[in-house]
Design a protein around this motif. Sequence first.
Motif, PDB file in Angstrom:
ATOM      1  N   THR B 137      -5.105  64.382 -81.940  1.00 55.79           N
ATOM      2  CA  THR B 137      -4.286  63.218 -82.302  1.00 55.79           C
ATOM      3  C   THR B 137      -2.796  63.697 -82.410  1.00 55.79           C
ATOM      4  N   VAL B 138      -1.945  63.006 -81.879  1.00 52.19           N
ATOM      5  CA  VAL B 138      -0.689  63.060 -82.057  1.00 52.19           C
ATOM      6  C   VAL B 138      -0.116  62.498 -83.428  1.00 52.19           C
ATOM      7  N   GLN B 139       0.445  63.697 -84.130  1.00 45.15           N
ATOM      8  CA  GLN B 139       0.829  63.412 -85.362  1.00 45.15           C
ATOM      9  C   GLN B 139       2.480  63.416 -85.456  1.00 45.15           C
ATOM     10  N   GLY B 140       3.086  64.021 -84.419  1.00 41.83           N
ATOM     11  CA  GLY B 140       4.477  64.034 -84.758  1.00 41.83           C
ATOM     12  C   GLY B 140       4.994  64.338 -83.231  1.00 41.83           C
ATOM     13  N   ILE B 141       6.312  63.850 -83.152  1.00 47.06           N
ATOM     14  CA  ILE B 141       6.859  63.938 -81.620  1.00 47.06           C
ATOM     15  C   ILE B 141       8.442  64.331 -82.301  1.00 47.06           C
ATOM     16  N   ALA B 142       8.761  65.834 -81.673  1.00 52.73           N
ATOM     17  CA  ALA B 142       9.916  66.195 -81.670  1.00 52.73           C
ATOM     18  C   ALA B 142      10.489  66.446 -80.266  1.00 52.73           C
ATOM     19  N   LYS B 143      11.576  66.920 -80.103  1.00 51.00           N
ATOM     20  CA  LYS B 143      12.547  67.131 -78.845  1.00 51.00           C
ATOM     21  C   LYS B 143      11.705  68.164 -77.926  1.00 51.00           C
ATOM     22  N   ASP B 144      11.257  69.017 -78.467  1.00 54.53           N
ATOM     23  CA  ASP B 144      10.705  70.153 -77.441  1.00 54.53           C
ATOM     24  C   ASP B 144       9.134  70.427 -77.969  1.00 54.53           C
ATOM     25  N   ARG B 145       8.600  69.525 -78.827  1.00 53.60           N
ATOM     26  CA  ARG B 145       7.191  69.771 -79.298  1.00 53.60           C
ATOM     27  C   ARG B 145       6.674  68.588 -79.676  1.00 53.60           C
ATOM     28  N   LEU B 146       5.017  68.660 -79.537  1.00 53.91           N
ATOM     29  CA  LEU B 146       4.362  67.498 -79.878  1.00 53.91           C
ATOM     30  C   LEU B 146       3.435  68.274 -81.231  1.00 53.91           C
ATOM     31  N   HIS B 147       3.339  67.482 -82.340  1.00 54.40           N
ATOM     32  CA  HIS B 147       2.471  67.889 -83.480  1.00 54.40           C
ATOM     33  C   HIS B 147       1.177  67.293 -83.397  1.00 54.40           C
ATOM     34  N   LEU B 148       0.251  68.138 -83.262  1.00 50.14           N
ATOM     35  CA  LEU B 148      -1.186  67.747 -82.931  1.00 50.14           C
ATOM     36  C   LEU B 148      -2.033  68.087 -84.098  1.00 50.14           C
ATOM     37  N   THR B 149      -3.335  67.458 -84.033  1.00 52.52           N
ATOM     38  CA  THR B 149      -4.317  67.822 -84.808  1.00 52.52           C
ATOM     39  C   THR B 149      -5.526  67.801 -84.084  1.00 52.52           C
ATOM     40  N   HIS B 150      -6.525  68.782 -84.178  1.00 46.42           N
ATOM     41  CA  HIS B 150      -7.606  68.565 -83.550  1.00 46.42           C
ATOM     42  C   HIS B 150      -8.891  69.081 -84.414  1.00 46.42           C
ATOM     43  N   GLY B 151     -10.104  68.728 -83.999  1.00 48.28           N
ATOM     44  CA  GLY B 151     -11.034  69.025 -84.754  1.00 48.28           C
ATOM     45  C   GLY B 151     -11.093  68.567 -86.112  1.00 48.28           C
ATOM     46  N   ASN B 152     -11.461  69.508 -87.221  1.00 46.52           N
ATOM     47  CA  ASN B 152     -11.674  69.204 -88.273  1.00 46.52           C
ATOM     48  C   ASN B 152      -9.953  69.327 -88.923  1.00 46.52           C
ATOM     49  N   ASN B 153      -9.119  68.515 -88.648  1.00 46.22           N
ATOM     50  CA  ASN B 153      -7.839  68.294 -89.155  1.00 46.22           C
ATOM     51  C   ASN B 153      -6.731  69.736 -88.817  1.00 46.22           C
ATOM     52  N   HIS B 154      -7.190  70.493 -87.699  1.00 47.92           N
ATOM     53  CA  HIS B 154      -6.686  71.530 -87.552  1.00 47.92           C
ATOM     54  C   HIS B 154      -5.226  71.460 -86.634  1.00 47.92           C
ATOM     55  N   ALA B 155      -4.086  71.861 -87.483  1.00 44.96           N
ATOM     56  CA  ALA B 155      -2.883  71.584 -87.039  1.00 44.96           C
ATOM     57  C   ALA B 155      -2.588  72.549 -85.789  1.00 44.96           C
ATOM     58  N   VAL B 156      -1.981  72.111 -84.644  1.00 45.30           N
ATOM     59  CA  VAL B 156      -1.527  72.730 -83.477  1.00 45.30           C
ATOM     60  C   VAL B 156      -0.272  72.147 -83.053  1.00 45.30           C
ATOM     61  N   VAL B 157       0.617  73.165 -82.617  1.00 44.12           N
ATOM     62  CA  VAL B 157       1.984  72.740 -82.071  1.00 44.12           C
ATOM     63  C   VAL B 157       1.985  72.743 -80.760  1.00 44.12           C
ATOM     64  N   GLY B 158       2.143  71.585 -79.970  1.00 36.17           N
ATOM     65  CA  GLY B 158       2.310  71.656 -78.344  1.00 36.17           C
ATOM     66  C   GLY B 158       3.585  71.713 -77.866  1.00 36.17           C
ATOM     67  N   ARG B 159       4.125  72.662 -77.213  1.00 36.78           N
ATOM     68  CA  ARG B 159       5.471  72.699 -76.736  1.00 36.78           C
ATOM     69  C   ARG B 159       5.579  72.255 -75.489  1.00 36.78           C
ATOM     70  N   ILE B 160       6.730  71.404 -75.500  1.00 34.78           N
ATOM     71  CA  ILE B 160       7.097  70.783 -74.096  1.00 34.78           C
ATOM     72  C   ILE B 160       7.782  71.766 -73.377  1.00 34.78           C
TER      73      ILE B 160
END
Lengths: 301, 209
Positions: B137-160
């Motif tokens: 699930t997309v939790q935040g959008i920044a210039k160079d990254r997406l803040h994501l959560t997956h599974g049991n609310n586990h935070a993941v940073v996705g770099r663009i």
Amino acid sequence: MISVLTSLAPLLCGGLLAVTGAAKLFGRRTAQLAANTVLVRVLGNGHRATAALRTVGAAEVLIAAALLAAPEAAAPGVATALLGAGFTGYLAYARATAPESSCGCSARDEGPIGWRSFTRAGLVVLGGLAAVAADRTWWSRIDGDPLPSAVVVVVAAAVLLALSSDLDQRWLVPLRKLRLRLFGTPLGRPPRGGDARVPVAASVELLENSLAWQAASPVVRSALLDHWDDEGWRILRFTGVYEDKRGARPVNVLFALDLTATIDNAPAPAVRVSVVDDITEEPIDVGHLTPVLRPVLPLAG
Amino acid sequence: MSHDHESAGRGRLDRRRFLTTAALGGATIVGATALGGIDADAAFAAPMPSLDPAISKSAFAEGRITAINGSVLEVAGSYGDQHLIQLTNATSVWKLRPTTAEEIKVGDGLYARGVDMPDGTIAADAVWVNIVNLFCTVQGIAKDRLHLTHGNNHAVVGRIVAETTTASYLGGALTSDLSRVRIGQSAQVLGAWRPDDDTVDIARVTVGH
């Protein structure tokens, strides 16, 4: 203000430790949480890690009770600072050896160890030192200076909430949404007028949905190996094995597509396919590479 | 040194020039099909009976790379198994994008498809390094990254990653336009995990499916 802060430090630290300690000690998900921490590797198994996490929770609750009940004594403050220092050391160790592990600091915090965890542990150290310096009990301070005390408590609670990811859904995500609505997305749009380059991934997607791909798939063995653009064409290179009467030989399978075509604008793409012997570099006649159409299965009912 | 680089570069260009000529001389096949491919995300696809009898002999391996000896990768599988993966000139290497074997590092995760050899190694046709496929699930959008959560609310940073990250909206073609990603959306993220900082370089984000 400083003296308000020091005399309220036992209340603030006590409150924080009571919440995080009780969650670890009594939380139903402590075992699940412990499984994701570096403690499992240090202690050997998940049961010991859970027991360790519950013990730390019990210590936090005890220290919290001491802080709240005897705010002028030095011992609870010293214990708080030591606990904070221990947290910092544990986080540094976990971050260095298993950065993907969870910190297990607060009951629902499952994120990887980041600056928030370190700041929180640092604040516990500072709070403990401030509690040692407290010159009045927190209840007499609240009684004497109700307004400054209320300000300090509210600000401290806001800082602690901001440092915890547990409630991000409640305030951080709506805040981010609002910012996007006000200022637009920070991600650049391609220039207007359709000047945007078609990404290679889009050409590969188009190729993989083409009849040409299906025709060549018995020969192709690798995934995309190389790609380049030349005079309006995008060339995609794969490797494979071609078998005929002379036996099997390694080949390059080359596909040439229109540089601007995607599955959106080219529903029936024209793809040039050629197979080149990898050793002799002679093109192999693949005129008989005919697509094998899959029979459409009858629909039920 | 630079002379070597130059001549190597020129050799590559000459070869590409030659292959372009060969590619454009090939037969043209027009049409589309619903059959999928064997690229990047196909590493996760359910096995499908192949049209080619040779493919059914394919071997598959996954795990973490524990050592690299020349062109052989030693891989410790997730279930205690060990694999030796032989890379060849014909092996495709994916690490966020098609790349070369030099990009593979000890400690990387790997999926490989190839053929079992008599000496017990697997001659790889294709390897995918650090590939991850996350439903988030997309939790935040920044210039160079997406803040994501997956599974049991586990935070993941996705770099663009510039010129690499693509997006697909509602089943449309992949595009470099990421501006239509929204907070709160469900997204499938295909990317390359970065062992150093536990973030994910995004190759493709699929939303609205």
